[in-house]
Write an enzyme that holds these catalytic residues in place. Structure first.
Site: not given
Length: 269
Positions: A49, A60
């Site tokens: 990924e 994030d």
């Protein structure tokens, strides 16, 4: 059969789950990024990924935000990204390559053009981090036409209706969040998501990979015990890059060893 289908079929035959590491493309530099990703493959990653560096990665936590910043500050361009992807695809013809991307980056290139360029570079799937499932259908339709699998996120508080919708539209795998919030290795994965996993399976969804807070082999074992088909680890992987920014050889060795230990935890009894 797609690369994801082949991967999951092979794992099933070997009675294993999948271990999928995440890193940001171009971190810490475009050149080192290639070494980093090759180390993940050499360590035994089942799939990859890879994040496209973005200036405002809202999904994030601090660790991956810094990775995005490092990649951008080292001068990583879209051209570099395509070159890295092609080199990785040549290095490992069979490994599934997934991208995690923010919608602005797709719009900047034109939706169809973006997917086509990714397909040509050897990418298998694209997950758009900041587009809700309801709005993602038009992206998924174009991706499907071009031959890219559209991966969707299933949040821990997903309603039954949303899970059915995800199962219908999603291809490759479902990214199942072990908890809400942003990414990070310090925040432990929450209680097993077995109920969600069962509902997705009943609705005919592709395999599920559990992410967020996966930083130790026992987290992988817990994800598999909950019924997930594998686990994704990002912040813990990126931490090893950050720890050895000035020592490429150590960086590669640590990454390989980490992936190996996490992969060992995927063997089902």
């Amino acid at each position: 059969m797609s690369r994801y289908e082949s991967c999951f079929a092979q794992l099933k035959a070997n009675n294993q789950g999948a271990f999928v590491p995440f890193v940001t493309l171009g971190d810490p530099t475009p050149g080192q990024s290639v070494d980093v990703i090759k180390a993940l493959i050499d360590g035994g990653a089942d799939a990859l990924e890879l994040g496209l560096p973005f200036s405002d990665p809202v999904a994030d936590g601090p660790m991956i935000q810094r990775a995005n910043l490092r990649a951008l500050e080292s001068g990583t361009t879209f051209k570099h990204i395509l070159e890295i992807l092609k080199e990785i695809r040549d290095y490992s013809p069979q490994i599934p390559i997934g991208l995690l991307v923010y919608a602005n980056l797709i719009y900047a290139k034109g939706v169809r053009n973006f997917y086509q360029q990714m397909k040509d570079a050897g990418v298998d799937s694209v997950l758009i981090a900041d587009v809700p499932t309801k709005e993602a259908k038009r992206f998924a339709d174009i991706a499907k036409e071009i031959g890219i699998e559209a991966v969707f996120i299933a949040p821990p508080d997903a309603s039954d209706a949303l899970l059915i919708d995800i199962a219908k539209q999603c291809a490759g795998y479902v990214y199942l969040l072990s908890r809400s919030g942003v990414t990070g290795a310090d925040t432990q994965m929450q209680a097993p998501a077995s109920e969600l996993i069962n509902k997705l399976k009943e609705a005919g969804a592709p395999p599920t990979l559990l992410g967020f807070g996966i930083s130790q082999p026992e987290h992988v074992q817990r994800a598999l015990a909950a019924g997930a088909d594998g686990a994704i680890s990002g912040s813990a992987v990126v931490a090893l890059i950050e720890k050895n920014l000035d020592n490429n050889a150590q960086q590669v060795a640590d990454l390989k060893a980490f992936v190996k230990s996490m992969k060992a935890a995927t063997q089902l009894s």
